[in-house]
Write a protein that holds these residues in place. Structure first.
Motif, short mmCIF file in Angstrom:
data_model
loop_
_atom_site.label_atom_id
_atom_site.label_comp_id
_atom_site.label_asym_id
_atom_site.label_seq_id
_atom_site.Cartn_x
_atom_site.Cartn_y
_atom_site.Cartn_z
N GLU A 18 13.62 -38.73 8.86
CA GLU A 18 14.83 -38.93 8.86
C GLU A 18 15.18 -37.52 7.96
O GLU A 18 16.32 -36.81 8.33
CB GLU A 18 15.68 -39.98 8.51
N PHE A 19 14.62 -37.38 7.05
CA PHE A 19 15.02 -36.46 5.81
C PHE A 19 14.20 -34.81 6.35
O PHE A 19 14.75 -33.93 6.21
CB PHE A 19 14.71 -36.57 4.48
N PHE A 20 12.93 -35.19 6.60
CA PHE A 20 12.37 -33.84 6.98
C PHE A 20 11.82 -34.12 8.52
O PHE A 20 10.58 -34.50 8.81
CB PHE A 20 10.98 -33.74 6.05
N PRO A 21 12.65 -33.85 9.40
CA PRO A 21 12.47 -34.01 10.77
C PRO A 21 11.20 -33.24 11.57
O PRO A 21 10.53 -33.73 12.34
CB PRO A 21 13.59 -33.59 11.49
N THR A 22 10.95 -32.02 10.84
CA THR A 22 9.75 -31.15 11.33
C THR A 22 8.81 -31.04 10.08
O THR A 22 9.25 -31.03 9.14
CB THR A 22 10.30 -29.72 11.73
N VAL A 23 7.55 -30.39 10.53
CA VAL A 23 6.67 -30.24 9.35
C VAL A 23 7.12 -28.91 8.58
O VAL A 23 7.22 -29.10 7.32
CB VAL A 23 5.21 -30.01 10.01
N GLY A 24 7.61 -28.09 9.06
CA GLY A 24 8.38 -26.85 8.68
C GLY A 24 9.16 -27.06 7.43
O GLY A 24 9.34 -26.63 6.43
N PHE A 25 10.21 -27.95 7.97
CA PHE A 25 11.43 -28.71 7.04
C PHE A 25 11.08 -29.21 5.56
O PHE A 25 11.16 -28.84 4.84
CB PHE A 25 12.42 -29.26 7.95
N GLY A 26 9.93 -30.16 6.06
CA GLY A 26 9.36 -30.76 5.16
C GLY A 26 8.33 -29.78 3.95
O GLY A 26 8.51 -30.00 2.85
N VAL A 27 7.77 -29.17 4.59
CA VAL A 27 6.86 -28.14 3.83
C VAL A 27 7.63 -27.18 3.08
O VAL A 27 7.39 -26.81 1.82
CB VAL A 27 5.81 -27.42 4.87
N ALA A 28 8.79 -26.66 3.80
CA ALA A 28 9.58 -25.68 3.06
C ALA A 28 10.14 -26.49 1.88
O ALA A 28 10.22 -25.70 0.66
CB ALA A 28 10.72 -24.88 4.00
#
Length: 162
Positions: A126-136
């Protein structure tokens, strides 16, 4: 490419972290001066655990695992001033370095296409929908937040330079 920029910034932050903590004596790693809770022992364990979270988002196995990591270093855990609640300074550095190296290697082999994938860690999707968003977030914001907290801790502990 997000993965190369994130990896470069992530590496720079590790150097900053080492610079912040290199002069802190091991016997002061759990002090909580002036009510500053997040001391070096908790912070380094938290960041080592966070590196393993990056690995999980990248579909890799954890590295430098810490016993009771979630309870002692995870979100919502409360740092204590009891040194026996934490691994030693050397053990924490070893766990951090191992998890950092593994996360850095995984970032180096991750493509932009993989970064666009849905985050495989369902509990934070919910907070980090994609791998890239979470990794960033984890490589460019999360660690910097804790570096700022360590700077405040060092000032409160009378250990800040300049």
């Amino acid at each position: 490419m997000l993965s190369s920029n994130a990896a470069q910034f992530f590496s720079m932050q590790r150097d900053m972290l080492k610079g912040f903590l290199e002069d802190v004596p091991a016997d002061r790693w759990t002090e909580q001066p002036a009510g500053v809770r997040n001391h070096p022992a908790w912070t380094l364990g938290h960041l080592a655990s966070s590196n393993n979270f990056i690995l999980a988002m990248l579909g890799k196995e954890g590295a430098g695992e810490i016993p009771d990591a979630q309870a002692k270093y995870g979100n919502g855990s409360l740092p204590t001033d009891n040194p026996s609640d934490y691994l030693s300074k050397d053990e924490l550095w070893a766990a951090y370095d191992k998890s950092f190296e593994a996360a850095s290697a995984a970032l180096a082999e991750t493509t932009d296409e993989q970064m666009a994938n849905e985050n495989p860690v369902e509990s934070v999707r919910e907070f980090f929908p994609t791998v890239g968003f979470g990794v960033a977030y984890m490589t460019m914001a999360h660690q910097m937040d804790h570096l700022g907290q360590l700077r405040a801790w060092k000032r409160a502990a009378g250990l800040a330079k300049g």
